[in-house]
Write an enzyme that holds these catalytic residues in place. Sequence first.
Site, PDB file in Angstrom:
ATOM      1  N   ARG A   1      10.319  -0.078  11.852  1.00  0.00           N
ATOM      2  CA  ARG A   1       9.452  -0.018  12.257  1.00  0.00           C
ATOM      3  C   ARG A   1       9.903  -1.244  13.638  1.00  0.00           C
ATOM      4  O   ARG A   1       9.919  -2.251  13.057  1.00  0.00           O
ATOM      5  CB  ARG A   1       8.802  -0.454  11.444  1.00  0.00           C
ATOM      6  CG  ARG A   1       7.790   1.338  10.878  1.00  0.00           C
ATOM      7  CD  ARG A   1       6.724   0.657   9.763  1.00  0.00           C
ATOM      8  NE  ARG A   1       5.225   0.039  10.623  1.00  0.00           N
ATOM      9  CZ  ARG A   1       4.404  -0.042   9.422  1.00  0.00           C
ATOM     10  NH1 ARG A   1       4.272   0.317   8.468  1.00  0.00           N
ATOM     11  NH2 ARG A   1       3.429  -0.762  10.519  1.00  0.00           N
TER      12      ARG A   1
ATOM     13  N   LYS B   1       0.593  -1.330  -0.348  1.00  0.00           N
ATOM     14  CA  LYS B   1      -0.002   0.074  -0.460  1.00  0.00           C
ATOM     15  C   LYS B   1       0.457   1.067   0.329  1.00  0.00           C
ATOM     16  O   LYS B   1       0.372   1.793  -0.727  1.00  0.00           O
ATOM     17  CB  LYS B   1      -0.927   0.370   1.380  1.00  0.00           C
ATOM     18  CG  LYS B   1      -1.855  -0.987   1.677  1.00  0.00           C
ATOM     19  CD  LYS B   1      -2.740  -0.879   2.727  1.00  0.00           C
ATOM     20  CE  LYS B   1      -1.506  -1.089   3.481  1.00  0.00           C
ATOM     21  NZ  LYS B   1      -1.303  -2.060   4.109  1.00  0.00           N
TER      22      LYS B   1
ATOM     23  N   ARG C   1      -1.063  -8.445  13.903  1.00  0.00           N
ATOM     24  CA  ARG C   1      -1.238  -7.393  12.614  1.00  0.00           C
ATOM     25  C   ARG C   1      -2.434  -7.801  11.886  1.00  0.00           C
ATOM     26  O   ARG C   1      -3.449  -7.698  11.186  1.00  0.00           O
ATOM     27  CB  ARG C   1      -0.466  -6.052  11.814  1.00  0.00           C
ATOM     28  CG  ARG C   1      -0.216  -5.613  13.538  1.00  0.00           C
ATOM     29  CD  ARG C   1       1.522  -4.652  12.811  1.00  0.00           C
ATOM     30  NE  ARG C   1       1.664  -4.718  11.773  1.00  0.00           N
ATOM     31  CZ  ARG C   1       2.380  -4.218  10.626  1.00  0.00           C
ATOM     32  NH1 ARG C   1       3.763  -4.883  11.022  1.00  0.00           N
ATOM     33  NH2 ARG C   1       3.022  -3.503  10.010  1.00  0.00           N
TER      34      ARG C   1
ATOM     35  N   ARG D   1      11.790  -5.263   5.675  1.00  0.00           N
ATOM     36  CA  ARG D   1      11.165  -3.765   5.344  1.00  0.00           C
ATOM     37  C   ARG D   1      12.172  -2.515   6.140  1.00  0.00           C
ATOM     38  O   ARG D   1      12.372  -2.587   7.025  1.00  0.00           O
ATOM     39  CB  ARG D   1       9.781  -3.464   5.038  1.00  0.00           C
ATOM     40  CG  ARG D   1       9.428  -2.170   5.848  1.00  0.00           C
ATOM     41  CD  ARG D   1       7.837  -1.324   5.466  1.00  0.00           C
ATOM     42  NE  ARG D   1       7.070  -2.431   6.529  1.00  0.00           N
ATOM     43  CZ  ARG D   1       5.319  -2.637   6.753  1.00  0.00           C
ATOM     44  NH1 ARG D   1       5.324  -1.668   5.291  1.00  0.00           N
ATOM     45  NH2 ARG D   1       5.238  -2.215   7.667  1.00  0.00           N
TER      46      ARG D   1
ATOM     47  N   ARG E   1      -9.791   0.927   8.563  1.00  0.00           N
ATOM     48  CA  ARG E   1      -9.074  -0.081   8.580  1.00  0.00           C
ATOM     49  C   ARG E   1     -10.578  -1.205   9.487  1.00  0.00           C
ATOM     50  O   ARG E   1     -10.649  -2.268   9.919  1.00  0.00           O
ATOM     51  CB  ARG E   1      -8.435  -0.235  10.006  1.00  0.00           C
ATOM     52  CG  ARG E   1      -6.770  -0.361   8.723  1.00  0.00           C
ATOM     53  CD  ARG E   1      -6.176  -0.210   9.942  1.00  0.00           C
ATOM     54  NE  ARG E   1      -4.306  -1.371   9.887  1.00  0.00           N
ATOM     55  CZ  ARG E   1      -3.221  -0.180   9.354  1.00  0.00           C
ATOM     56  NH1 ARG E   1      -3.297   0.761   8.710  1.00  0.00           N
ATOM     57  NH2 ARG E   1      -2.268  -1.127   9.245  1.00  0.00           N
TER      58      ARG E   1
HETATM   59  P1  ADP Z   1       0.531  -1.247   7.127  1.00  0.00           P
HETATM   60  O1  ADP Z   1       1.286  -0.078   6.204  1.00  0.00           O
HETATM   61  O2  ADP Z   1       2.191  -2.917   7.604  1.00  0.00           O
HETATM   62  O3  ADP Z   1      -0.299  -1.874   6.528  1.00  0.00           O
HETATM   63  P2  ADP Z   1       0.274   0.960   9.234  1.00  0.00           P
HETATM   64  O4  ADP Z   1       1.469   1.595   9.095  1.00  0.00           O
HETATM   65  O5  ADP Z   1      -0.837   1.936   7.683  1.00  0.00           O
HETATM   66  O6  ADP Z   1       0.671  -0.055   8.764  1.00  0.00           O
HETATM   67  O7  ADP Z   1       0.073   0.955  10.171  1.00  0.00           O
HETATM   68  C1  ADP Z   1       0.620   0.676  11.489  1.00  0.00           C
HETATM   69  C2  ADP Z   1      -0.026   0.526  12.680  1.00  0.00           C
HETATM   70  O8  ADP Z   1      -1.067   1.777  13.325  1.00  0.00           O
HETATM   71  C3  ADP Z   1      -1.625  -0.271  13.089  1.00  0.00           C
HETATM   72  O9  ADP Z   1      -1.107  -1.478  13.216  1.00  0.00           O
HETATM   73  C4  ADP Z   1      -2.170   0.680  13.843  1.00  0.00           C
HETATM   74  O10 ADP Z   1      -1.542   0.159  15.433  1.00  0.00           O
HETATM   75  C5  ADP Z   1      -2.567   2.017  13.692  1.00  0.00           C
HETATM   76  N1  ADP Z   1      -3.158   2.142  12.939  1.00  0.00           N
HETATM   77  C6  ADP Z   1      -2.553   2.470  10.916  1.00  0.00           C
HETATM   78  N2  ADP Z   1      -4.199   3.233  10.604  1.00  0.00           N
HETATM   79  C7  ADP Z   1      -4.976   3.113  11.750  1.00  0.00           C
HETATM   80  C8  ADP Z   1      -6.471   2.619  11.381  1.00  0.00           C
HETATM   81  N3  ADP Z   1      -6.930   3.305  10.199  1.00  0.00           N
HETATM   82  N4  ADP Z   1      -7.339   2.769  12.269  1.00  0.00           N
HETATM   83  C9  ADP Z   1      -6.589   1.702  13.808  1.00  0.00           C
HETATM   84  N5  ADP Z   1      -5.129   1.599  13.976  1.00  0.00           N
HETATM   85  C10 ADP Z   1      -4.620   2.046  12.545  1.00  0.00           C
HETATM   86  P1  ADP Z   2       2.099  -1.509   3.536  1.00  0.00           P
HETATM   87  O1  ADP Z   2       2.447  -0.335   3.381  1.00  0.00           O
HETATM   88  O2  ADP Z   2       0.764  -2.040   2.212  1.00  0.00           O
HETATM   89  O3  ADP Z   2       2.663  -2.156   4.547  1.00  0.00           O
HETATM   90  P2  ADP Z   2       4.505  -1.512   1.632  1.00  0.00           P
HETATM   91  O4  ADP Z   2       4.600  -0.728   0.797  1.00  0.00           O
HETATM   92  O5  ADP Z   2       5.757  -1.327   2.881  1.00  0.00           O
HETATM   93  O6  ADP Z   2       3.240  -2.928   2.290  1.00  0.00           O
HETATM   94  O7  ADP Z   2       5.830  -2.793   1.583  1.00  0.00           O
HETATM   95  C1  ADP Z   2       6.313  -3.532   2.541  1.00  0.00           C
HETATM   96  C2  ADP Z   2       7.528  -4.139   2.375  1.00  0.00           C
HETATM   97  O8  ADP Z   2       7.387  -4.866   0.749  1.00  0.00           O
HETATM   98  C3  ADP Z   2       8.711  -3.087   1.629  1.00  0.00           C
HETATM   99  O9  ADP Z   2      10.192  -3.435   1.930  1.00  0.00           O
HETATM  100  C4  ADP Z   2       8.567  -3.700  -0.153  1.00  0.00           C
HETATM  101  O10 ADP Z   2       9.518  -2.417  -0.324  1.00  0.00           O
HETATM  102  C5  ADP Z   2       8.195  -4.537  -0.761  1.00  0.00           C
HETATM  103  N1  ADP Z   2       7.320  -4.852  -1.600  1.00  0.00           N
HETATM  104  C6  ADP Z   2       6.489  -3.931  -1.746  1.00  0.00           C
HETATM  105  N2  ADP Z   2       6.174  -4.485  -2.880  1.00  0.00           N
HETATM  106  C7  ADP Z   2       6.609  -5.060  -3.176  1.00  0.00           C
HETATM  107  C8  ADP Z   2       5.969  -6.375  -4.078  1.00  0.00           C
HETATM  108  N3  ADP Z   2       5.329  -6.100  -5.835  1.00  0.00           N
HETATM  109  N4  ADP Z   2       6.858  -7.576  -4.567  1.00  0.00           N
HETATM  110  C9  ADP Z   2       8.150  -7.724  -3.466  1.00  0.00           C
HETATM  111  N5  ADP Z   2       8.405  -6.684  -2.316  1.00  0.00           N
HETATM  112  C10 ADP Z   2       6.929  -5.710  -2.333  1.00  0.00           C
END
Ligand code: ADP
Ligand code: ADP
Length: 218
Positions: free
Chosen positions: A161, A13, A172, A127, A88
Amino acid sequence: MILILLGPPGAGKGTQSRRLQERRGLPQLSTGDMLRAAVAADSDIGRETKAIMAAGGLVPDRLMVRMIAERIEQEDCKDGFILDGFPRTTAQAEALDGLLVARGLKLSLVIEIRVDDLVMIERVIGRFTCTKCGIGYHDTFKTTRIDNVCDSCGSTKFDRRADDREDTVRARLEAYHIQTAPLLDHYLKQGIVVPVDGMAVMDEVTFQINQAVDGVND
Ligand code: ADP
Ligand code: ADP
Ligand code: ZN
Protein backbone atom coordinates in the site's frame (compact mmCIF):
# COMPACT_ATOMS: atom_id res chain seq x y z
CA MET A 1 -24.86 -10.96 13.23
CA ILE A 2 -23.23 -7.54 12.90
CA LEU A 3 -19.64 -7.24 14.08
CA ILE A 4 -17.18 -4.36 14.28
CA LEU A 5 -13.43 -4.89 14.39
CA LEU A 6 -11.82 -1.90 16.04
CA GLY A 7 -8.10 -1.24 16.42
CA PRO A 8 -5.23 0.89 15.13
CA PRO A 9 -3.63 0.36 11.71
CA GLY A 10 -1.78 -2.95 11.75
CA ALA A 11 -3.78 -4.39 14.65
CA GLY A 12 -4.89 -7.32 12.49
CA LYS A 13 -8.41 -6.18 11.58
CA GLY A 14 -8.09 -7.22 7.93
CA THR A 15 -6.43 -10.55 8.74
CA GLN A 16 -8.98 -11.46 11.37
CA SER A 17 -12.06 -10.23 9.54
CA ARG A 18 -11.13 -12.32 6.51
CA ARG A 19 -10.88 -15.36 8.75
CA LEU A 20 -14.23 -14.51 10.31
CA GLN A 21 -15.74 -14.10 6.88
CA GLU A 22 -14.68 -17.64 5.98
CA ARG A 23 -15.80 -19.11 9.27
CA ARG A 24 -19.17 -17.37 9.60
CA GLY A 25 -20.04 -16.80 5.94
CA LEU A 26 -20.59 -13.10 6.58
CA PRO A 27 -19.18 -10.48 4.20
CA GLN A 28 -16.21 -8.41 5.34
CA LEU A 29 -16.88 -4.74 4.63
CA SER A 30 -13.52 -2.98 4.57
CA THR A 31 -13.87 0.75 3.95
CA GLY A 32 -10.11 0.93 3.29
CA ASP A 33 -10.44 -1.67 0.50
CA MET A 34 -13.48 0.15 -0.91
CA LEU A 35 -11.61 3.44 -0.96
CA ARG A 36 -8.51 1.90 -2.54
CA ALA A 37 -10.73 0.38 -5.25
CA ALA A 38 -12.25 3.83 -5.84
CA VAL A 39 -8.78 5.37 -6.15
CA ALA A 40 -7.65 2.61 -8.54
CA ALA A 41 -10.78 3.14 -10.66
CA ASP A 42 -10.22 6.92 -10.59
CA SER A 43 -13.89 7.45 -9.71
CA ASP A 44 -15.26 10.71 -8.26
CA ILE A 45 -14.86 9.34 -4.74
CA GLY A 46 -11.36 8.12 -5.57
CA ARG A 47 -10.30 11.55 -6.82
CA GLU A 48 -11.76 13.19 -3.72
CA THR A 49 -10.04 10.84 -1.26
CA LYS A 50 -6.68 9.91 -2.79
CA ALA A 51 -4.68 12.78 -1.25
CA ILE A 52 -6.33 12.40 2.16
CA MET A 53 -5.47 8.70 2.29
CA ALA A 54 -1.91 9.29 1.09
CA ALA A 55 -1.43 11.76 3.95
CA GLY A 56 -2.86 9.33 6.50
CA GLY A 57 -5.88 11.50 7.34
CA LEU A 58 -9.51 10.50 7.62
CA VAL A 59 -11.95 10.78 4.73
CA PRO A 60 -15.00 13.01 5.53
CA ASP A 61 -17.75 11.33 7.52
CA ARG A 62 -20.58 12.11 5.07
CA LEU A 63 -18.77 10.23 2.32
CA MET A 64 -17.99 7.23 4.50
CA VAL A 65 -21.52 6.99 5.88
CA ARG A 66 -22.99 7.10 2.40
CA MET A 67 -20.58 4.39 1.25
CA ILE A 68 -21.54 2.05 4.10
CA ALA A 69 -25.26 2.84 3.87
CA GLU A 70 -25.22 1.74 0.22
CA ARG A 71 -23.12 -1.33 0.88
CA ILE A 72 -25.28 -2.78 3.67
CA GLU A 73 -28.33 -2.60 1.40
CA GLN A 74 -26.84 -5.30 -0.81
CA GLU A 75 -28.19 -8.83 -0.79
CA ASP A 76 -25.09 -10.46 0.73
CA CYS A 77 -25.51 -8.36 3.91
CA LYS A 78 -29.00 -9.62 4.73
CA ASP A 79 -27.80 -12.07 7.42
CA GLY A 80 -25.23 -9.68 8.82
CA PHE A 81 -21.75 -8.37 8.08
CA ILE A 82 -18.32 -7.63 9.52
CA LEU A 83 -17.19 -4.00 9.60
CA ASP A 84 -13.43 -3.54 9.19
CA GLY A 85 -12.27 0.07 9.40
CA PHE A 86 -15.69 1.63 9.95
CA PRO A 87 -16.77 3.48 12.04
CA ARG A 88 -13.68 5.57 12.73
CA THR A 89 -15.23 8.67 14.34
CA THR A 90 -18.00 9.24 16.86
CA ALA A 91 -20.08 10.90 14.10
CA GLN A 92 -19.75 7.72 11.99
CA ALA A 93 -20.71 5.55 14.95
CA GLU A 94 -23.80 7.64 15.61
CA ALA A 95 -24.76 7.55 11.94
CA LEU A 96 -24.33 3.76 11.95
CA ASP A 97 -26.57 3.45 15.01
CA GLY A 98 -29.21 5.41 13.09
CA LEU A 99 -28.85 3.25 9.95
CA LEU A 100 -29.26 0.08 11.99
CA VAL A 101 -32.22 1.32 14.03
CA ALA A 102 -34.00 2.36 10.83
CA ARG A 103 -33.60 -1.21 9.54
CA GLY A 104 -34.54 -2.92 12.80
CA LEU A 105 -30.98 -4.24 13.23
CA LYS A 106 -28.55 -4.10 16.11
CA LEU A 107 -24.83 -4.45 16.65
CA SER A 108 -23.81 -7.82 18.06
CA LEU A 109 -20.25 -7.13 19.18
CA VAL A 110 -17.37 -4.69 18.95
CA ILE A 111 -14.08 -6.57 18.98
CA GLU A 112 -11.33 -4.28 20.22
CA ILE A 113 -7.93 -5.52 19.03
CA ARG A 114 -5.29 -4.09 21.35
CA VAL A 115 -1.69 -3.63 20.20
CA ASP A 116 1.29 -1.50 21.20
CA ASP A 117 2.09 1.47 18.99
CA LEU A 118 5.63 0.28 18.21
CA VAL A 119 4.53 -3.13 17.05
CA MET A 120 1.85 -1.65 14.91
CA ILE A 121 4.37 0.46 12.99
CA GLU A 122 6.51 -2.63 12.36
CA ARG A 123 3.47 -4.56 11.17
CA VAL A 124 2.29 -1.92 8.77
CA ILE A 125 5.70 -1.29 7.23
CA GLY A 126 6.25 -5.02 6.56
CA ARG A 127 2.79 -5.66 5.17
CA PHE A 128 2.09 -6.85 1.61
CA THR A 129 -0.85 -8.57 -0.08
CA CYS A 130 -1.46 -10.91 -2.99
CA THR A 131 -2.71 -8.84 -5.92
CA LYS A 132 -4.91 -11.67 -7.18
CA CYS A 133 -6.66 -13.06 -4.07
CA GLY A 134 -6.01 -10.25 -1.57
CA ILE A 135 -4.62 -12.44 1.21
CA GLY A 136 -2.27 -10.58 3.55
CA TYR A 137 1.39 -11.33 4.34
CA HIS A 138 4.21 -9.83 6.34
CA ASP A 139 7.97 -9.68 5.68
CA THR A 140 8.70 -11.15 9.11
CA PHE A 141 5.49 -12.37 10.74
CA LYS A 142 3.81 -14.15 7.82
CA THR A 143 5.98 -14.88 4.83
CA THR A 144 4.89 -16.94 1.82
CA ARG A 145 5.82 -20.64 2.14
CA ILE A 146 7.58 -20.55 -1.24
CA ASP A 147 9.49 -17.37 -1.96
CA ASN A 148 7.32 -14.92 -3.92
CA VAL A 149 4.44 -17.38 -4.51
CA CYS A 150 1.04 -16.86 -2.84
CA ASP A 151 0.20 -19.80 -0.50
CA SER A 152 -3.43 -19.48 -1.28
CA CYS A 153 -3.71 -18.94 -5.07
CA GLY A 154 -0.20 -19.45 -6.49
CA SER A 155 0.05 -15.95 -7.94
CA THR A 156 3.47 -14.27 -8.02
CA LYS A 157 2.23 -10.68 -7.95
CA PHE A 158 2.12 -8.77 -4.68
CA ASP A 159 1.21 -5.22 -3.67
CA ARG A 160 2.32 -2.82 -0.99
CA ARG A 161 0.00 0.00 0.00
CA ALA A 162 1.13 3.52 -0.87
CA ASP A 163 0.28 4.67 2.67
CA ASP A 164 2.23 1.94 4.50
CA ARG A 165 5.28 4.13 5.03
CA GLU A 166 6.69 5.21 8.34
CA ASP A 167 5.80 8.92 8.04
CA THR A 168 2.21 8.22 6.97
CA VAL A 169 1.79 5.51 9.57
CA ARG A 170 2.55 8.00 12.31
CA ALA A 171 -0.21 10.32 11.02
CA ARG A 172 -2.62 7.37 10.87
CA LEU A 173 -1.75 6.33 14.38
CA GLU A 174 -2.40 9.85 15.60
CA ALA A 175 -5.75 9.92 13.77
CA TYR A 176 -6.58 6.65 15.52
CA HIS A 177 -5.76 7.92 19.00
CA ILE A 178 -7.49 11.28 18.57
CA GLN A 179 -10.53 10.39 16.45
CA THR A 180 -11.15 6.66 16.66
CA ALA A 181 -10.14 5.54 20.17
CA PRO A 182 -12.96 7.66 21.75
CA LEU A 183 -15.42 5.34 19.98
CA LEU A 184 -14.68 2.76 22.60
CA ASP A 185 -16.59 4.84 25.12
CA HIS A 186 -19.55 4.99 22.78
CA TYR A 187 -19.67 1.19 22.60
CA LEU A 188 -18.68 0.53 26.21
CA LYS A 189 -21.88 2.37 27.14
CA GLN A 190 -23.76 -0.14 24.99
CA GLY A 191 -21.98 -3.00 26.80
CA ILE A 192 -20.87 -4.76 23.62
CA VAL A 193 -17.07 -4.39 23.65
CA VAL A 194 -14.85 -7.46 23.84
CA PRO A 195 -11.12 -6.71 24.12
CA VAL A 196 -8.67 -9.20 22.59
CA ASP A 197 -4.90 -9.28 22.83
CA GLY A 198 -3.68 -8.32 19.36
CA MET A 199 -0.05 -8.85 20.40
CA ALA A 200 -0.56 -12.61 20.49
CA VAL A 201 0.27 -14.77 17.45
CA MET A 202 -2.34 -14.68 14.69
CA ASP A 203 -3.96 -18.03 15.47
CA GLU A 204 -4.30 -17.12 19.13
CA VAL A 205 -6.02 -13.84 18.22
CA THR A 206 -8.35 -15.82 15.94
CA PHE A 207 -9.10 -18.20 18.80
CA GLN A 208 -9.98 -15.36 21.17
CA ILE A 209 -12.22 -13.75 18.57
CA ASN A 210 -13.98 -17.02 17.73
CA GLN A 211 -14.69 -17.60 21.39
CA ALA A 212 -16.29 -14.18 21.74
CA VAL A 213 -18.26 -14.45 18.50
CA ASP A 214 -19.46 -18.00 19.16
CA GLY A 215 -20.85 -16.80 22.48
CA VAL A 216 -23.25 -14.41 20.75
CA ASN A 217 -26.67 -15.88 20.12
CA ASP A 218 -28.06 -13.99 17.18
P1 ADP B 1 -5.68 0.14 8.22
O1 ADP B 1 -5.99 -1.27 7.77
O2 ADP B 1 -4.24 0.43 8.13
O3 ADP B 1 -6.32 0.44 9.53
P2 ADP B 1 -7.62 1.02 6.25
O4 ADP B 1 -7.31 0.17 5.07
O5 ADP B 1 -8.79 0.65 7.08
O6 ADP B 1 -6.31 1.15 7.14
O7 ADP B 1 -7.81 2.53 5.78
C1 ADP B 1 -6.88 3.17 4.94
C2 ADP B 1 -7.21 4.66 4.85
O8 ADP B 1 -8.52 4.82 4.28
C3 ADP B 1 -7.27 5.40 6.17
O9 ADP B 1 -5.98 5.85 6.58
C4 ADP B 1 -8.22 6.56 5.84
O10 ADP B 1 -7.55 7.57 5.09
C5 ADP B 1 -9.22 5.91 4.92
N1 ADP B 1 -10.39 5.34 5.65
C6 ADP B 1 -10.75 4.02 5.71
N2 ADP B 1 -11.88 3.87 6.43
C7 ADP B 1 -12.24 5.12 6.84
C8 ADP B 1 -13.31 5.63 7.64
N3 ADP B 1 -14.25 4.82 8.17
N4 ADP B 1 -13.34 6.97 7.85
C9 ADP B 1 -12.42 7.81 7.33
N5 ADP B 1 -11.39 7.40 6.57
C10 ADP B 1 -11.30 6.06 6.32
P1 ADP C 1 -5.14 -3.95 9.90
O1 ADP C 1 -6.20 -4.41 8.92
O2 ADP C 1 -5.67 -3.81 11.30
O3 ADP C 1 -4.42 -2.73 9.44
P2 ADP C 1 -3.65 -6.34 9.03
O4 ADP C 1 -4.58 -7.47 9.26
O5 ADP C 1 -3.45 -5.89 7.62
O6 ADP C 1 -4.03 -5.10 9.99
O7 ADP C 1 -2.23 -6.73 9.65
C1 ADP C 1 -1.09 -5.88 9.52
C2 ADP C 1 0.16 -6.71 9.22
O8 ADP C 1 0.51 -7.46 10.39
C3 ADP C 1 -0.04 -7.75 8.11
O9 ADP C 1 1.17 -7.83 7.38
C4 ADP C 1 -0.32 -9.05 8.85
O10 ADP C 1 0.15 -10.17 8.10
C5 ADP C 1 0.44 -8.87 10.16
N1 ADP C 1 -0.26 -9.42 11.33
C6 ADP C 1 -1.60 -9.46 11.57
N2 ADP C 1 -1.87 -10.03 12.77
C7 ADP C 1 -0.67 -10.36 13.31
C8 ADP C 1 -0.27 -10.99 14.54
N3 ADP C 1 -1.16 -11.38 15.48
N4 ADP C 1 1.06 -11.16 14.75
C9 ADP C 1 1.98 -10.74 13.82
N5 ADP C 1 1.67 -10.16 12.66
C10 ADP C 1 0.36 -9.95 12.39
ZN1 ZN D 1 -3.16 -15.12 -3.71
